[in-house]
Design a protein around this motif. Structure first.
Motif, short mmCIF file in Angstrom:
data_model
loop_
_atom_site.label_atom_id
_atom_site.label_comp_id
_atom_site.label_asym_id
_atom_site.label_seq_id
_atom_site.Cartn_x
_atom_site.Cartn_y
_atom_site.Cartn_z
N ARG A 62 -10.05 -9.36 0.71
CA ARG A 62 -8.77 -10.07 0.55
C ARG A 62 -8.39 -10.03 -0.92
O ARG A 62 -9.23 -9.86 -1.80
CB ARG A 62 -8.89 -11.53 1.02
CG ARG A 62 -9.88 -12.36 0.25
CD ARG A 62 -9.88 -13.81 0.73
NE ARG A 62 -10.88 -14.62 0.04
CZ ARG A 62 -10.68 -15.18 -1.15
NH1 ARG A 62 -9.52 -15.03 -1.76
NH2 ARG A 62 -11.64 -15.89 -1.72
N GLY A 63 -7.08 -10.18 -1.18
CA GLY A 63 -6.58 -10.13 -2.55
C GLY A 63 -6.10 -8.74 -2.94
O GLY A 63 -5.92 -7.85 -2.09
N ARG A 64 -5.88 -8.55 -4.24
CA ARG A 64 -5.41 -7.27 -4.77
C ARG A 64 -6.14 -6.97 -6.07
O ARG A 64 -6.39 -7.88 -6.86
CB ARG A 64 -3.91 -7.28 -5.03
CG ARG A 64 -3.02 -7.38 -3.79
CD ARG A 64 -1.56 -7.22 -4.16
NE ARG A 64 -1.16 -8.22 -5.15
CZ ARG A 64 -0.18 -8.05 -6.04
NH1 ARG A 64 0.47 -6.90 -6.09
NH2 ARG A 64 0.14 -9.00 -6.88
N VAL A 65 -6.43 -5.70 -6.29
CA VAL A 65 -7.10 -5.25 -7.51
C VAL A 65 -6.26 -4.14 -8.13
O VAL A 65 -5.90 -3.17 -7.45
CB VAL A 65 -8.52 -4.73 -7.21
CG1 VAL A 65 -9.16 -4.17 -8.47
CG2 VAL A 65 -9.38 -5.85 -6.63
N ARG A 66 -5.95 -4.28 -9.41
CA ARG A 66 -5.22 -3.24 -10.14
C ARG A 66 -6.20 -2.30 -10.83
O ARG A 66 -7.13 -2.75 -11.47
CB ARG A 66 -4.29 -3.85 -11.20
CG ARG A 66 -3.11 -4.63 -10.67
CD ARG A 66 -2.06 -4.83 -11.76
NE ARG A 66 -2.64 -5.38 -12.97
CZ ARG A 66 -2.77 -6.70 -13.22
NH1 ARG A 66 -2.36 -7.57 -12.32
NH2 ARG A 66 -3.30 -7.11 -14.35
N ILE A 67 -5.94 -1.01 -10.70
CA ILE A 67 -6.69 -0.01 -11.44
C ILE A 67 -5.82 0.41 -12.62
O ILE A 67 -4.71 0.92 -12.41
CB ILE A 67 -7.04 1.20 -10.55
CG1 ILE A 67 -7.77 0.74 -9.28
CG2 ILE A 67 -7.88 2.20 -11.33
CD1 ILE A 67 -9.06 0.00 -9.53
N GLU A 68 -6.30 0.17 -13.84
CA GLU A 68 -5.49 0.36 -15.03
C GLU A 68 -6.21 1.20 -16.07
O GLU A 68 -7.43 1.36 -16.04
CB GLU A 68 -5.15 -1.00 -15.67
CG GLU A 68 -4.37 -1.94 -14.80
CD GLU A 68 -4.02 -3.22 -15.54
OE1 GLU A 68 -4.60 -3.46 -16.62
OE2 GLU A 68 -3.17 -3.97 -15.05
N THR A 69 -5.42 1.72 -17.01
CA THR A 69 -5.97 2.39 -18.17
C THR A 69 -5.07 2.11 -19.36
O THR A 69 -3.94 1.66 -19.21
CB THR A 69 -6.11 3.90 -17.92
OG1 THR A 69 -6.87 4.49 -19.00
CG2 THR A 69 -4.74 4.57 -17.84
N GLY A 70 -5.58 2.34 -20.55
CA GLY A 70 -4.81 2.14 -21.76
C GLY A 70 -4.08 3.41 -22.16
O GLY A 70 -4.49 4.52 -21.82
N THR A 71 -2.96 3.27 -22.86
CA THR A 71 -2.20 4.41 -23.36
C THR A 71 -2.48 4.61 -24.84
O THR A 71 -3.00 3.72 -25.52
CB THR A 71 -0.69 4.20 -23.15
OG1 THR A 71 -0.25 3.12 -23.98
CG2 THR A 71 -0.39 3.87 -21.68
N ALA A 72 -2.11 5.77 -25.35
CA ALA A 72 -2.33 6.08 -26.76
C ALA A 72 -1.57 5.12 -27.66
O ALA A 72 -1.98 4.85 -28.80
CB ALA A 72 -1.92 7.52 -27.05
N ALA A 73 -0.46 4.58 -27.17
CA ALA A 73 0.35 3.65 -27.97
C ALA A 73 -0.14 2.22 -27.88
O ALA A 73 0.46 1.31 -28.45
CB ALA A 73 1.81 3.72 -27.50
#
Length: 233
Positions: A67-78
């Motif tokens: 249950r719920g939601r998970v974000r898969i994220e990464t950082g950008t060069a900026a």
């Protein structure tokens, strides 16, 4: 000790087995194999905003969202953030790291209070030795992920904003239904555009009767027209 507190023995293994049965990665393996995999899992709870793992952490587990939601994220060069995917109930993730044990390639953060099933890499690899059909299914899934990443790269380079935005909304609707719980800022990060640009396009679709905007939610009223926009029409 902290890891012991974070995970508990799962009392809902039949539920995890049902999740595996509905997932293309495991569908068709047979009832015995599904039960065997489900018996390996433990359970983990995440508060909203809690980090499950960060880029560079050791890849030591496969996760399934109960249950719920998970974000898969990464950082950008900026120094900004880019959302690669949003996972909800029934989704599995961590397949690459559970194979090679190499560092995670992105961050996983709970978008809301979430409950996850977890299978440790050591336990899962032992299972793969006994069940080669599972290995073949996972290879198919990894190929699908490669295709998905290729599509995202193509979108970013070739498609205009309205097509990228329509594609993302249609994809989210496939996972979560016609009412998508996402802020315009999150959606902007998701498609690689400024919030203001996203808002202008959403307002245009609202006036055309394609969507309805509410605080933190977007209701998709005309999926057919939105799908047409996703092709660039």
């Amino acid at each position: 000790m902290a890891d012991q507190l974070a995970t508990k023995s799962v009392s809902k293994r039949p539920e995890f087995a049902a999740l595996l049965t509905m997932n293309p990665m495991f569908a068709g393996l047979g009832e015995d194999a599904i039960r065997s995999i489900a018996s390996l899992c433990t359970r983990r709870h995440l508060d909203e905003g809690e980090v499950l793992f960060q880029k560079g952490d050791q890849g030591d587990a496969l996760y399934g969202v109960r249950r719920g939601r998970v974000r898969i994220e990464t950082g950008t060069a900026a120094g900004g953030r880019l959302t690669l995917n949003v996972l909800g109930p029934g989704d599995l993730f961590g397949e690459i790291a559970i194979f090679d044990g190499q560092p995670r390639t992105a961050d996983a953060i709970a978008a809301e209070a979430s409950e996850l099933f977890m299978v440790r890499r050591s336990d899962f690899l032992a299972h793969l030795e006994r069940e080669p059909r599972t290995t073949l299914r996972l290879l198919e899934l990894l190929c699908q992920r490669i295709r998905w990443v290729t599509d995202r790269m193509e979108e970013a380079v070739l498609l205009p904003l309205h097509a990228r935005l329509a594609r993302r909304l249609c994809a989210l609707a496939d996972d979560f239904g016609s009412e998508v719980h996402i802020s315009q800022e999150e959606l902007g990060v998701y498609v690689g555009a400024a919030r203001e640009s996203v808002n202008r396009q959403l307002q245009e679709w609202r006036r055309a009767g394609i969507i309805e905007l509410r605080r933190g939610r977007i209701s998709l009223l005309d999926i057919e027209r939105l799908s047409a926009a996703a092709t660039g029409e």
